[in-house]
Each structure stands twice: as C-alpha cells, then as structure tokens.
Design an enzyme around this catalytic site. Structure first.
Site, PDB file in Angstrom:
ATOM      1  N   SER A   1      32.216  -7.073  -0.558  1.00 55.98           N
ATOM      2  CA  SER A   1      32.329  -6.264   0.638  1.00 55.98           C
ATOM      3  C   SER A   1      33.278  -5.085   0.404  1.00 55.98           C
ATOM      4  O   SER A   1      33.029  -4.277  -0.488  1.00 55.98           O
ATOM      5  CB  SER A   1      32.757  -7.147   1.812  1.00 55.98           C
TER       6      SER A   1
ATOM      7  N   ASP B   1      21.416  -9.087   4.661  1.00 58.33           N
ATOM      8  CA  ASP B   1      22.776  -8.700   5.028  1.00 58.33           C
ATOM      9  C   ASP B   1      22.700  -7.625   6.105  1.00 58.33           C
ATOM     10  O   ASP B   1      22.294  -6.493   5.840  1.00 58.33           O
ATOM     11  CB  ASP B   1      23.519  -8.180   3.792  1.00 58.33           C
TER      12      ASP B   1
ATOM     13  N   HIS C   1      25.623 -11.852   4.556  1.00 61.25           N
ATOM     14  CA  HIS C   1      26.808 -11.308   3.893  1.00 61.25           C
ATOM     15  C   HIS C   1      27.578 -12.458   3.231  1.00 61.25           C
ATOM     16  O   HIS C   1      28.609 -12.919   3.745  1.00 61.25           O
ATOM     17  CB  HIS C   1      27.663 -10.592   4.942  1.00 61.25           C
TER      18      HIS C   1
END
Length: 647
Positions: A198, A304, A335
C-alpha cells in the site's frame, strides 16, 4: 527456502564459533560451485540493532533545520566481523507508530537505548539470518522522524531515497536525532531492495522513479502509481476527503503541531473539483517510469477497491515500455498482502527473488513464468509473459435489444440509443443483478452464452457518446462475467481471507520479536455474476482529462473511460456484459445534479484485450443462443461499504 524451515522457528546456533564455521562452509567463496540459495547461518538473537537519523536535505516543517528521518536497522553481526558486506531490504512506511503493519497490526517497539526490539512483519526474522540487513524507515513526519507527511510528494519520496543514498555513501546520517556524531554504513555493499504494501509500496514506486543508484529491485504490493488516480477517476471524486485527511491520520503528534502549512497546501492545491494540479503531477510516478533502473516484482489484488488495479495496469505498461525487468502476482483478493493469501509460496518466491536480485544467485527465477494469477480461490495458473502472447484488443459494440436498456454486445457497429438516469442509491452489483430487466438506472449490453472460454488480460477502455440533461454528470462503465462461480469474498471484512488462531513461523524469533504469525484461509462466496473490471469519469472532462467544465444540457459529448486492469476467464456457458450507468454507490461520489443521459450506440464502444483478440471473441460468441432472462443463480458480491480507506 527449505521445506523443513517453513513452519518452524529457526533457533540461533549455540556459539559464535559454530556460527562462523557453518558460515564459512556456506559463503560463496567456500562453497563448491555457485550458491543458489541463502541459508539461515547467522544468529538473529545476536543481530546488531541500531538506529540512525538520515539527513534528507529538506526542511519540510520550516524550522530552519534540514529534516532527519529515523532509520531502524537489524543486521547480522557475523559478516562485519568477517570483513564482508551485506545487502539491504528496506520498508519505508508512515505506519510504524500510528497504525501498525500486517494482519497483526504490528508496531515498532524499542529498548531503553532506543534500539528497535520488534520490527513489524517477517522480513527481518527471515532474511537477517540469511545474510541480509533489514531497514525500517519512518517517513518524514511520522514516529521518530522530523519533517511533515506530504502524501506521496517530495518529502515522502526523499525520506526513503536519502536512505538509499546513505547506504551507498552519498548522504549523511547521525547517531541521534539532534546530535552531530555521524554514522557510516560501512557494513553494507549498498545493494538495496525496497518492499511494502500500500503506502509503503507506493514509496518504493516513487523512489524507483527517481532512478537512484543502488536501488536494485522493488516489490510494491497493492501500491499506488499516481496519487491523483487514488483520489479521482478522470475528474470524478472517489472519496469524500483528500490527502490532508490522510496526512493528519499518520502524522506524529509533534508533526501535527508544526506542519500546518503542509496541511494547508494539501487542501488548497488538491481541489475537490478533480482538476489535475501541479500537486498531483508531482505525485505521478508513471510519468517518470523511464528513469526506473530497478527490477519490479508487483503484487495486486484484482478486486482491490482501495488501491484499484488501474494503478498496476498503468505502472506495468509504463515499465514494459521502458524495458524494466518485471514479475507479477495477481490474486482474487481485495487489499491483502500475499503473506496472508499464499504464504508458503510467497516466502519461497520472495526469498528467491531477493537472492537473485541482491545476492546475484543464479536460481532460475528470472527464467520462471512472469505472471502468477489466481483463477479460483487458492488455484493458481502462470503465464510466461503478462499479458500473454497473442493478447490483442477487440472493439466491442453495444446495440439495442428487444427491450429498452437491455441490449446486445458484439463486433458489429451498434445502432439506436439507450437512456438511463443516475441513481446514486445503486451500485454495480445491483445493475448486474438486473442485467436482463429494463431498469431506469443503467444501460446493459450482453453477449449470448459463450461457446468456449474467453480470457481478458490487461486494461480496457470504453468510449461513450452521451447527451446529458444537466450541467454535471458522472459515468461508470463495468465489465461483468454473468454466470455462477465460487470466488474470494472480497466484499467481506478481510477482503477475501479469514484469520485463524493457529500460528506458523517464518524465520528466527528473539525475545520481543516473534517470527510466528496467525494463519489465514480463503473466505469464499458462491456468486451468480462477477464484476471483472470497472472505470469512472466526470463527463465534464471530455475535452481535457485534467480539467472539468460545465456541460450544456442537450449537447452530445464523447468521452473515453479507462477501466482497471484485470486477468479473467469468462467460461463457456457464461455471458459477458458491458454496463454503462451513473454514480457507482460507495465507489465514486455523485455529481451535483441528477442527470438523465442518452447514449448514442453508434458512437459507443469498448476496447477489450482478449487472448486471441477479436477472432477469439468471434469464435466464443458464434452460434451463441440468447440466455433466458431472470436466472435464479446466486447474487454477486455487494460493493464493500465505503469508510475512510487508507492506502
């Protein structure tokens, strides 16, 4: 990685003498033939743990002093004693203090001397005994660092780039945050690999895009490639907040007190109009892909909805254009870190990747298939290259059908019009569930049941010519696989995984830092339809994707929407659908008005990458009979309810 090490905690050798003896037999100089795998021959319990503060050369908090970022280091003690230098694995993160890393939300902990005791995740536990140093960098403005968080801008990227420079002898570091005693990195050969999920992986992308020397590889997991595309989709806002909220979320208490000017800039220069300002241009790493010298091992969940797969598609394509060495994993999850959806294979593959890229071992990973793709939960396939050889774009044309708003999808140019009214209460799953029924909130176009499998691979585009009734309008375009399947439940908490109570161990443990983590399992759902790819846009950006303008009601506008990258097989017997609608609830914000839009189907099309191109689509749809409407297959997954998502 040897099988016997996968599920056990490695125990430090009893004495330093034994450690040195084993190391001597396993070092490249002493081994018979070239090594193919680094082995856990160094003591983790006795590893060197230290902290330095690297000078970034910036003064982000405007206090008249250049900012120093905190760098926590865990490295094997024995190589330095033997006069040998080690490579570095680095994770630069804003989350080490505020929020934690990994499925267990681990934070850094420290001893009385200020040296790190627990380093989050398994990287140090696993790789330090194998002859790597692990470096955890607090981004400027977070945890123990000076400066301010600027959400992917110069300060964020320089936080990590300066550390790469220091590891290669080009920057200055100090033993304390405010002192004058300098620290040298004489223990490393400077070869650095960056990794992270991320925001952490985003920093790896950004640092690679500077072309910094010494960065040999990056492993970005679910990472952003352009921050504008995190907050907007061609002018349509994706969240009801901007980067100022995210900066405040991760800032240390001290940074919040001193970074008001940075916060103000993140508000003033990132308007919610969706205009592309210089602030966003600074945070677009795709534009600098030509500078990337590091290899890239990219991992992303195809479902995601936080960092959407547009980020992987445009980054991957730019890297390919510039000849960057690449590898990719694509999962069915949302995610989620690969450590939590394919643990054993992930640790083994990552081990081989770093051994090859940082130690130079000829272990064959560069000759392995480029892509691993999860086709069904825990069922993976590979592709020699990605997208596969023979992938070509086919232009699909929507046309009117037997009922209003229920059209056909084929290769022949469409005719007629389709009309829908934006309904912000609806989302993509509700549109798809009523694909065979005329409804006012969407226009749907469907093939007949396929006679053979049809594989989509890459990024699609949908061009629409639409006439609005209002001065503002947002558009959504969605590709849907209509047919029953069992998929990872990416809409549930966990985004496709369930966390179990049992733990497995990946590397060596020490007092205060366990290498054992909770196991996970695939969380699945039976569905009757699967959203394959999606894209959104503000129709007001028809002339300039960087600036929206008011629309003239009654005038036709042509706009191309970029759809997120995917790799999906529509099986024989299923149908492929294209849906065009307005606000996709919880995924984009609605426009100021509530428009009705009329699509000119003769000037509306979808460019979709199929393995085999238009010929493959023609074969799969030949002699296809129309499906009976109103099937009783299970629903698709609900769009996850939107909260403040953080990358």
């Amino acid at each position: 990685m040897s099988t016997r090490m996968r599920f056990t905690t490695w125990r430090p050798l009893a004495t330093a003498a034994i450690t040195l003896l084993v190391a001597a037999f396993l070092t490249p100089a002493a081994a018979h033939g070239a090594p193919r795998e680094s082995r856990p021959v160094y003591s983790y319990e006795n590893a060197v743990r230290e902290a330095v503060w690297v000078d970034t050369g910036l003064d982000g908090d405007s206090d008249g002093k250049t900012d120093r970022v905190a760098v926590d280091i865990v490295r094997p003690r024995e190589p330095a004693a033997q006069g040998r230098k080690v490579p570095v694995i680095m994770d630069a993160s804003p989350y080490y203090s505020c929020c934690g890393r990994g499925n267990d939300s681990q934070r850094k902990t420290y001893d009385a001397a200020g040296n790190v005791v627990q380093m989050p995740l398994f990287y140090d536990n696993y790789f330090v005994p194998r002859g790597y140093a692990f470096v955890g960098v607090d981004l400027a403005g977070t945890n123990r660092s000076d400066g301010c968080v600027d959400v992917g801008g110069r300060s964020d990227i320089q936080s990590a780039k300066a550390v790469v420079d220091w590891l290669n002898g080009r920057a200055r570091a100090y033993t304390t945050r405010t002192g004058v005693t300098t620290a040298e990195a004489g223990w490393t050969n400077g070869r650095t690999g960056m990794i992270g999920k991320s925001w952490d992986g985003t920093i790896a992308n950004g640092v690679a895009a500077t072309g910094v020397k010494g960065l040999r590889t990056i492993v970005p997991i679910a990472a952003i490639s352009s921050w504008y595309d995190y907050y907007f989709a061609q002018g349509a806002p994706l969240y009801d907040s901007g980067p100022d909220w995210l900066s405040d979320y991760v800032d240390s208490p001290e940074a919040r007190a001193r970074c008001a000017a940075v916060q103000r800039r993140l508000v003033d220069e990132a308007p919610r109009t969706g205009d592309l300002t210089p602030l966003w241009t600074e945070r677009d790493y795709v534009e600098d892909a030509r500078k990337v010298k590091a290899s890239v091992f990219l991992v992303h969940g195809l479902q995601d909805l936080n960092v959407r797969t547009k980020h992987l598609g445009q980054w991957w394509d730019a890297l390919a254009k510039n000849g960057v060495e690449r590898k990719i994993w694509l999962s069915q999850t949302g995610h989620v870190d690969p450590f939590d959806f394919r643990r054993a294979a992930w640790v083994d593959t990552l081990h081989r990747w770093f051994d090859h890229e940082l130690l130079g071992y000829d272990n064959g990973i560069d000759r392995a298939p480029m892509a691993d793709i999860e086709r069904h939960p825990d069922r993976w396939v590979t592709s020699a290259v990605w997208p596969p050889h023979g992938t070509r774009t086919a232009t699909l044309r929507p046309s009117t059908g037997v009922a209003p708003g229920v059209g056909t999808l084929g290769l022949r140019k469409g005719t007629g019009t389709a009309v829908f009214t934006d309904d912000p209460r609806l989302d993509e799953t509700e549109w798809a569930a009523q694909i065979d029924t005329p409804t006012p909130g969407k226009a749907g176009f469907v093939t007949g049941p396929l006679t053979r499998d049809l594989r989509l691979s890459g990024s699609s585009q949908v061009t629409v010519t639409a006439t609005p009734t209002t001065a503002t309008a947002h558009l959504s375009a969605v590709l849907v696989d209509l047919g029953p399947d069992t998929v990872r439940d990416y809409a549930a908490s966990g985004e496709g995984i369930s966390t179990l109570t049992d733990r497995t161990c990946w590397g060596a443990s020490s007092t205060g830092d366990s290498a054992c983590f909770r196991e996970t399992a695939a969380r699945t759902a039976d569905v009757g339809r699967t959203v394959v790819s999606r894209g959104w846009a503000d129709l007001g950006t028809y002339a300039d994707p960087g600036k929206g303008v008011p629309l003239t009601p009654g005038r036709a506008y042509t706009l191309t929407l970029d759809l997120a990258a995917t790799d999906h097989v529509v099986p024989a017997g299923h149908r492929l659908a294209l849906i065009v609608a307005g606000t996709d609830r919880d995924l984009i914000d609605p426009p100021a008005d509530t428009p009705t839009l009329t699509l000119d189907l003769s000037r509306t099309s979808a460019r979709v990458p199929f393995v085999g191109g238009a010929d493959a689509f023609a074969r799969a749809t030949s002699a296809a009979a129309p499906a009976a409407p109103g099937d009783r297959s299970p629903d698709g997954l609900r769009t996850p309810h939107r909260t403040h998502r953080i990358p």
